[in-house]
Design a protein around this motif. Structure first.
Motif, PDB file in Angstrom:
ATOM      1  N   PHE A  70       0.952  -1.207   0.075  1.00 15.66           N
ATOM      2  CA  PHE A  70       0.031   0.141   0.074  1.00 15.66           C
ATOM      3  C   PHE A  70       0.947   1.232  -0.075  1.00 15.66           C
ATOM      4  CE2 PHE A  70      -2.120  -3.114   2.453  1.00 15.66           C
ATOM      5  CZ  PHE A  70      -3.038  -3.711   1.565  1.00 15.66           C
ATOM      6  N   ASP A  71       2.118   1.335  -0.360  1.00 21.58           N
ATOM      7  CA  ASP A  71       2.925   2.429  -0.131  1.00 21.58           C
ATOM      8  C   ASP A  71       2.854   3.301  -1.518  1.00 21.58           C
ATOM      9  OD1 ASP A  71       3.996   0.500  -2.069  1.00 21.58           O
ATOM     10  OD2 ASP A  71       6.091   0.818  -1.454  1.00 21.58           O
ATOM     11  N   LEU A  72       1.458   3.570  -1.814  1.00 22.76           N
ATOM     12  CA  LEU A  72       1.066   4.645  -3.095  1.00 22.76           C
ATOM     13  C   LEU A  72       1.847   5.980  -2.843  1.00 22.76           C
ATOM     14  CD1 LEU A  72      -1.638   2.495  -2.868  1.00 22.76           C
ATOM     15  CD2 LEU A  72      -1.911   3.538  -4.929  1.00 22.76           C
ATOM     16  N   ALA A  73       1.760   6.179  -1.693  1.00 26.07           N
ATOM     17  CA  ALA A  73       1.916   7.651  -1.337  1.00 26.07           C
ATOM     18  C   ALA A  73       3.603   7.917  -1.674  1.00 26.07           C
ATOM     19  CB  ALA A  73       1.859   7.975   0.007  1.00 26.07           C
ATOM     20  N   GLU A  74       4.205   6.680  -1.710  1.00 26.69           N
ATOM     21  CA  GLU A  74       5.843   6.970  -1.949  1.00 26.69           C
ATOM     22  C   GLU A  74       6.058   6.547  -3.337  1.00 26.69           C
ATOM     23  OE1 GLU A  74       7.859   5.006   1.249  1.00 26.69           O
ATOM     24  OE2 GLU A  74       6.557   6.134   2.509  1.00 26.69           O
ATOM     25  N   ALA A  75       5.492   5.069  -3.399  1.00 21.96           N
ATOM     26  CA  ALA A  75       5.342   4.582  -4.988  1.00 21.96           C
ATOM     27  C   ALA A  75       6.531   4.855  -5.762  1.00 21.96           C
ATOM     28  CB  ALA A  75       4.142   4.832  -5.676  1.00 21.96           C
ATOM     29  N   GLU A  76       7.731   4.471  -5.506  1.00 20.24           N
ATOM     30  CA  GLU A  76       9.059   4.955  -6.215  1.00 20.24           C
ATOM     31  C   GLU A  76       9.245   4.561  -7.558  1.00 20.24           C
ATOM     32  OE1 GLU A  76       9.954   2.211  -3.577  1.00 20.24           O
ATOM     33  OE2 GLU A  76      11.967   1.981  -4.290  1.00 20.24           O
ATOM     34  N   SER A  77       8.357   3.688  -7.987  1.00 19.51           N
ATOM     35  CA  SER A  77       8.455   3.355  -9.320  1.00 19.51           C
ATOM     36  C   SER A  77       7.458   4.337 -10.274  1.00 19.51           C
ATOM     37  CB  SER A  77       8.004   2.009  -9.865  1.00 19.51           C
ATOM     38  OG  SER A  77       6.870   1.732  -9.243  1.00 19.51           O
ATOM     39  N   GLU A  78       6.373   4.988  -9.408  1.00 23.45           N
ATOM     40  CA  GLU A  78       5.578   5.792 -10.321  1.00 23.45           C
ATOM     41  C   GLU A  78       6.116   7.044 -10.105  1.00 23.45           C
ATOM     42  OE1 GLU A  78       1.671   4.584  -8.794  1.00 23.45           O
ATOM     43  OE2 GLU A  78       2.663   2.544  -9.156  1.00 23.45           O
ATOM     44  N   LEU A  79       6.102   7.603  -8.515  1.00 24.60           N
ATOM     45  CA  LEU A  79       6.135   8.980  -8.241  1.00 24.60           C
ATOM     46  C   LEU A  79       7.492   9.264  -7.472  1.00 24.60           C
ATOM     47  CD1 LEU A  79       2.723   9.188  -6.284  1.00 24.60           C
ATOM     48  CD2 LEU A  79       3.436   9.824  -8.758  1.00 24.60           C
ATOM     49  N   THR A  80       8.654   8.509  -7.749  1.00 21.63           N
ATOM     50  CA  THR A  80      10.128   8.509  -7.455  1.00 21.63           C
ATOM     51  C   THR A  80      10.099   8.318  -5.934  1.00 21.63           C
ATOM     52  OG1 THR A  80       9.833  10.913  -7.364  1.00 21.63           O
ATOM     53  CG2 THR A  80      10.930   9.821  -9.282  1.00 21.63           C
ATOM     54  N   ALA A  81       9.552   9.303  -5.113  1.00 16.64           N
ATOM     55  CA  ALA A  81       9.324   9.064  -3.554  1.00 16.64           C
ATOM     56  C   ALA A  81       8.275   9.666  -3.149  1.00 16.64           C
ATOM     57  CB  ALA A  81      10.838   9.585  -2.888  1.00 16.64           C
ATOM     58  N   GLY A  82       7.314  10.108  -3.905  1.00 13.34           N
ATOM     59  CA  GLY A  82       6.081  10.788  -3.332  1.00 13.34           C
ATOM     60  C   GLY A  82       6.311  11.961  -2.498  1.00 13.34           C
ATOM     61  N   TYR A  83       5.572  12.188  -1.597  1.00 10.44           N
ATOM     62  CA  TYR A  83       5.566  13.469  -0.727  1.00 10.44           C
ATOM     63  C   TYR A  83       6.905  13.732  -0.089  1.00 10.44           C
ATOM     64  CZ  TYR A  83       5.358  10.059   3.516  1.00 10.44           C
ATOM     65  OH  TYR A  83       5.723   9.275   4.292  1.00 10.44           O
ATOM     66  N   HIS A  84       7.810  12.877  -0.085  1.00 10.52           N
ATOM     67  CA  HIS A  84       9.048  13.243   0.572  1.00 10.52           C
ATOM     68  C   HIS A  84      10.210  13.315  -0.426  1.00 10.52           C
ATOM     69  CE1 HIS A  84      10.410   9.322   0.842  1.00 10.52           C
ATOM     70  NE2 HIS A  84       9.860   9.063   1.757  1.00 10.52           N
ATOM     71  N   VAL A  85       9.763  13.357  -1.738  1.00  5.69           N
ATOM     72  CA  VAL A  85      10.732  13.561  -2.800  1.00  5.69           C
ATOM     73  C   VAL A  85      11.676  14.698  -2.622  1.00  5.69           C
ATOM     74  CG1 VAL A  85       9.426  14.573  -4.352  1.00  5.69           C
ATOM     75  CG2 VAL A  85      11.376  13.272  -5.291  1.00  5.69           C
ATOM     76  N   GLU A  86      11.399  15.867  -2.173  1.00  9.56           N
ATOM     77  CA  GLU A  86      12.129  17.106  -2.185  1.00  9.56           C
ATOM     78  C   GLU A  86      13.104  17.300  -0.832  1.00  9.56           C
ATOM     79  OE1 GLU A  86      12.808  18.845  -4.348  1.00  9.56           O
ATOM     80  OE2 GLU A  86      11.038  18.982  -5.926  1.00  9.56           O
ATOM     81  N   TYR A  87      12.713  16.343  -0.046  1.00 11.11           N
ATOM     82  CA  TYR A  87      13.535  16.245   1.620  1.00 11.11           C
ATOM     83  C   TYR A  87      14.986  15.722   1.414  1.00 11.11           C
ATOM     84  CZ  TYR A  87       9.197  18.128   3.624  1.00 11.11           C
ATOM     85  OH  TYR A  87       8.189  19.048   3.956  1.00 11.11           O
ATOM     86  N   SER A  88      15.686  16.225   2.185  1.00  7.31           N
ATOM     87  CA  SER A  88      16.826  15.759   2.232  1.00  7.31           C
ATOM     88  C   SER A  88      17.358  15.772   3.904  1.00  7.31           C
ATOM     89  CB  SER A  88      18.150  16.404   1.347  1.00  7.31           C
ATOM     90  OG  SER A  88      18.107  17.699   2.114  1.00  7.31           O
ATOM     91  N   GLY A  89      18.507  14.858   4.171  1.00 10.83           N
ATOM     92  CA  GLY A  89      19.301  15.171   5.343  1.00 10.83           C
ATOM     93  C   GLY A  89      18.524  14.750   6.364  1.00 10.83           C
ATOM     94  N   ILE A  90      18.505  15.357   7.413  1.00 11.79           N
ATOM     95  CA  ILE A  90      17.624  14.961   8.749  1.00 11.79           C
ATOM     96  C   ILE A  90      16.084  15.025   8.570  1.00 11.79           C
ATOM     97  CG2 ILE A  90      17.820  17.408   9.904  1.00 11.79           C
ATOM     98  CD1 ILE A  90      18.416  13.883  11.334  1.00 11.79           C
TER      99      ILE A  90
END
Lengths: 374, 362, 152
Positions: free
Chosen positions: B235-255
């Motif tokens: 159910f990891d649609l929100a991340e869905a790395e094959s569709e949405l790369t990393a979903g909601y946290h795609v722009e976050y880095s580091g800590i």
């Protein structure tokens, strides 16, 4: 009544453009798909190619015939040996050379091993596209065995350049037959694991059945070949239509499925792996004696004319079209790449389906970007 | 001050008494809060690190790999090394992002999971707060996490993360129903929302075994729904790395990314511990009626280990889901919830009520 | 249908077409204005049914530019090669066949990209591989690029 037309009256609607790629995990390379989406539904897909275009067709005009072999590897790197073979067959056709049966047998075995390896990697990445990460390791585990066989005989693993015009680079390794037979035995045992892990899975079947439908007429019109075309009932196996190398000596079935959806394309590839193993089994014990390369002139010059050779690469029909003016380098070489034609049908297949379906359809088409861009 | 690993009640009581004797009640409460806060924080970090390591090992086991094995013996220090890597990474500022929301989002996510841990009984008497509405509190607090996810997706100014956040919103709102209803089924059975009461009621047999078929249905539904609620597994649609790369946290880095990462694992830990508490008896040892010798042996294992063992068993099941199943599509996900799980759950609640009313349970 | 029959058929549709029986395939060269009719007839005719365009190649014969179409029939398994040439090198225009075979849509864009041949009635005539700002058409024989192409 609320319909799609009057629900948003007075609201200015803009197209939501989602740019997939060139850096995206599921475009399998540097392909860029510009998708217009509405909510989760893909309305239109516009592929943008050329991020890895190297101008191979232009380069060939400056190179000699034996040199071009090495460029053919760089097209569809997963069916490198089949591309080599296509090019060499085309040159041999022009020179009217008939290679010995030994060469034909070895070429065919190598091509089928390449096909299995390519389908294994496709299975890995298809599983990944659907979100089943474990598939990747199962597929690569088995693919490694084939690459080991290649390494032993050909000296390299991915871009091999084993075929040359008039024969092979080197004779097969003494262990070759033993290793191949071991692999077939091993892979017959491990292939059912693929089915257990992915094919039988309810989620996978739900994701694939009825998704990305393309009719037979459309498949022919778009030139969708290979397993993708055969999933739509398009009987396009060049190995059957125009047998080359040793395919006329073996019995095998052309795998055909008529559902035309992602699951049909999936099953065609799974069955093709079994068919390829059958072909190899028929050939591996009967490799005739003979030279591994025919005597060729130092400088190959093709007689003036036009030559075309079709072969069945792992992803579809691969064609080499050479126009010669009698020089030591060709006047024009055109590579008919299966992926380029398959990609052109993507919009028809994925229109009005979900974003996740687009990924599944892309996975089932199994495109290799260097082959699209050439 | 007496101390026993079987019962923390007297230990906490005497600690409370000691503090109240020596200072005013305000300071005593403050120090207690501080102690509990530090304790839970340490526990939180420890469990988070261990879960990351466990997931990597379990996934390696499923995938024919070895997993982390270089840093420390069996690679156990690997996650600590990863933590340092994440701490040192640059926090990349995003152009045109909503700065305030972008920075708040990871904290909301992590605070939501942090709050939920407070109500969970780790062992007898080892409890931060023992509400009479414990289950209600945990459900309420843990659903706050979705706000963080939505904010992260919205403020990143990225289309992938926006789609991921919208998916996550639809998903969590739907599956919250199933989680709530399957827990309500058990609340009806237990007759209380207080965790300590629920655990105590399972002294003679876990609810999973005593609650007839409705309890088993509720357990299965809860497992599915809580996997969905933690954005994991199939159910990891929100991340869905094959569709949405990393979903909601795609722009976050580091800590900041580490916060999302840690919150995901802690949410998994929390839902697993609720499952362990409500269905599998929490810290209660396994007792089989009539076998007093066997029950006695089971009593020797400290309650804390029972609790951890059960929780990790459920976490292991959730990891198996994740590493073997392909991902669902958004419409299939919602169909599963609204057309199957929710009706099953509603019938199940009625069934459980009937059983309790008629006294058909063990 | 064998080559003789095909030859007859082509001459019926386009009288005066230049037909060569090449070593491999029957090759027909037609004038640009006749191409679309010939292609359409070859696909529609129940005896030829050339429904599968398996290769579309842009060509530069130095004196002329053109396109080579490799056709086959999935039913009868016979082949034909169509060639069309234009001597206009500054603004060559040919008829698009993408209403007959959909695969031509992408292949014609590729030819436009590398040879600068504009296809009439093509729905989306843009460069496909190269950047829109690219100058010249690289696969033409007279293309010069002093930086990237080394003459030996």
């Amino acid at each position: 009544m609320i319909t799609e037309e009057n629900i948003n009256v007075g609201i200015k609607e803009e197209e939501f453009i989602l740019n997939m790629g060139p850096q995206h995990p599921s475009t399998h390379g540097v392909l860029r798909l510009v998708c217009s989406i509405k909510g989760e539904i893909v309305k239109n897909i516009e592929p943008h190619c050329g991020y890895i275009h190297r101008g191979i067709e232009k380069m060939t005009e400056k190179l000699t015939y034996p040199q071009i072999v090495h460029l053919t590897d760089r097209l569809d790197y997963l069916s490198a040996l089949i591309n080599n073979e296509a090019y060499c067959l085309c040159v041999e056709k022009a020179l009217e050379i008939e290679v010995s049966d030994r060469i034909k047998y070895i070429r065919t075995i190598m091509s089928e091993l390449t096909r299995i390896a390519s389908h294994q990697l496709w299975w890995c990445s298809f599983g990944m596209d659907l979100g089943g990460l474990t598939c990747f390791f199962y597929g690569l585990r088995d693919r490694e065995k084939i690459l080991d066989i290649f390494e032993e005989t050909c000296g390299s693993r991915l871009i091999i350049s084993y075929n040359t015009p008039g024969g092979l680079m080197a004779d097969i390794h003494p262990n070759f037959q033993k290793k191949v037979k071991e692999f077939i035995k091993y892979f017959r045992k491990t292939l059912p694991e693929y089915d257990q892990l992915l094919t039988g899975n309810v989620i996978m079947q739900e994701r694939c059945k009825g998704v990305g439908y393309i009719s037979k007429e459309d498949a022919i019109s778009y030139g969708v070949t290979g397993p993708s075309g055969r999933g739509s009932c398009f009987s396009c196996d060049v190995r059957k239509k125009e047998p080359y190398s040793a395919y006329k000596f073996v019995n095998f079935n052309e795998v055909l499925r008529c559902e035309g959806d992602t699951f049909a394309r999936y099953m065609v590839r799974m069955d093709e792996m079994r068919e390829s193993m059958n072909i190899i089994e028929q050939l591996i014990d009967n490799i005739p004696e003979g030279p591994y390369a025919e005597k060729m002139k130092g400088v190959i010059k093709l007689p003036e004319g036009e030559y075309y050779q079709r072969v069945e690469a792992a992803r579809g029909e691969f064609g080499v079209y050479i126009v010669s003016k009698g020089e030591k380098n060709p006047y024009r070489v055109k590579f008919r790449s299966p992926n380029f034609s398959n990609l052109s049908a993507l919009n028809t297949m994925a229109k009005n389906q979900k974003i996740a379906d687009l990924i599944a359809i892309g996975g089932s088409l199994d495109y290799v970007i260097p082959d699209i861009d050439r | 001050m007496e101390f026993s690993i079987y019962d923390f009640t007297s230990f906490t009581k005497s600690l409370d008494k000691l503090l109240n004797e020596n200072m005013s009640s305000f300071w005593a409460t403050s120090i207690e809060m501080l102690l509990i806060g530090v304790g839970i924080l340490a526990f939180y970090a420890l469990v988070g690190l261990f879960l990351v390591y466990a997931e990597r090992k379990v996934c390696a086991f499923i995938q024919n790999r070895v997993g982390p094995n270089r840093v420390g013996p069996y690679g156990i220090i690997q996650t600590i090394a990863d933590l340092f890597k994440l701490l040192m990474k640059e926090l990349i500022p995003i152009k045109n992002a909503d700065k305030l929301l972008f920075n708040i989002a990871p904290f909301i996510v992590i605070i939501a999971s942090f709050l939920a841990i407070a109500a969970i009984p780790f062992a007898k008497g080892l409890h931060a707060i023992d509400f009479n509405i414990g289950i209600f509190y945990v459900i309420a607090v843990s659903s706050m996490g979705v706000i963080g996810v939505l904010l992260a997706g919205w403020s990143s100014n990225n289309k992938y993360s926006l789609i991921g956040a919208m998916r996550s919103g639809a998903q969590i709102v739907s599956y919250e129903l199933s989680v709530g209803l399957s827990l309500i089924t058990m609340v009806i059975f237990a007759g209380s929302m207080q965790f300590s009461v629920i655990v105590e009621a399972q002294r003679d047999g876990w609810f999973l075994f005593r609650g007839h078929i409705p309890a088993i249905i509720a357990f299965v539904v809860y497992l599915i729904a809580c996997t969905a609620e933690t954005n994991r597994g199939p159910f990891d649609l929100a991340e869905a790395e094959s569709e949405l790369t990393a979903g909601y946290h795609v722009e976050y880095s580091g800590i900041k990314f580490a916060f999302f990462f840690l919150a995901e694992y802690m949410n998994m830990f929390i839902v697993a511990s609720i499952a362990a508490t409500v269905f599998l008896g929490g810290w209660m040892p396994l007792h089989v009626g009539g076998f007093s010798g066997f029950n006695h042996v089971m009593d020797f294992i400290p309650p804390f280990f029972w609790y951890i063992g059960k929780t990790f068993f459920i976490i292991f099941i959730m990891m198996l889901f994740k590493w073997t199943f392909p991902r669902l599509r958004i419409d299939q996900l919602l169909t599963l919830e609204w057309k199957y799980l929710l009706p099953i759950n509603l019938v199940n609640v009625v069934l459980m009520a009937l059983i309790v009313l008629n006294g058909w349970h063990f | 249908m064998d080559n003789a029959g095909l030859k007859e058929k082509v001459l019926q549709i386009v009288p005066g077409a230049e037909i060569i029986e090449d070593k491999q395939y029957l090759t027909v060269t037609v004038a640009p204005n006749k191409l679309h009719t010939l292609a359409e007839k070859l696909k529609e005719d129940a005896e030829t049914l050339f429904d599968y365009l398996f290769c579309l190649t842009g060509m530069d014969w130095t004196d002329s530019l053109g396109v080579v179409y490799h056709l086959t029939s999935t039913k009868y398994n016979h082949y034909i090669v169509l060639k069309v040439k234009t001597t206009n090198r500054t603004a060559p225009v040919l008829d698009s066949v993408c209403d007959i075979w959909k695969t031509a849509e992408f292949h014609e864009r590729e030819v436009y990209d590398f040879f600068g041949i504009d296809f009439k009635n093509h729905p989306d005539m843009r460069r496909i591989f190269l950047d829109d700002s690219w100058e010249g058409y690289p696969l033409r024989k007279d293309y010069v690029d002093e930086v990237n192409i080394i003459e030996r």
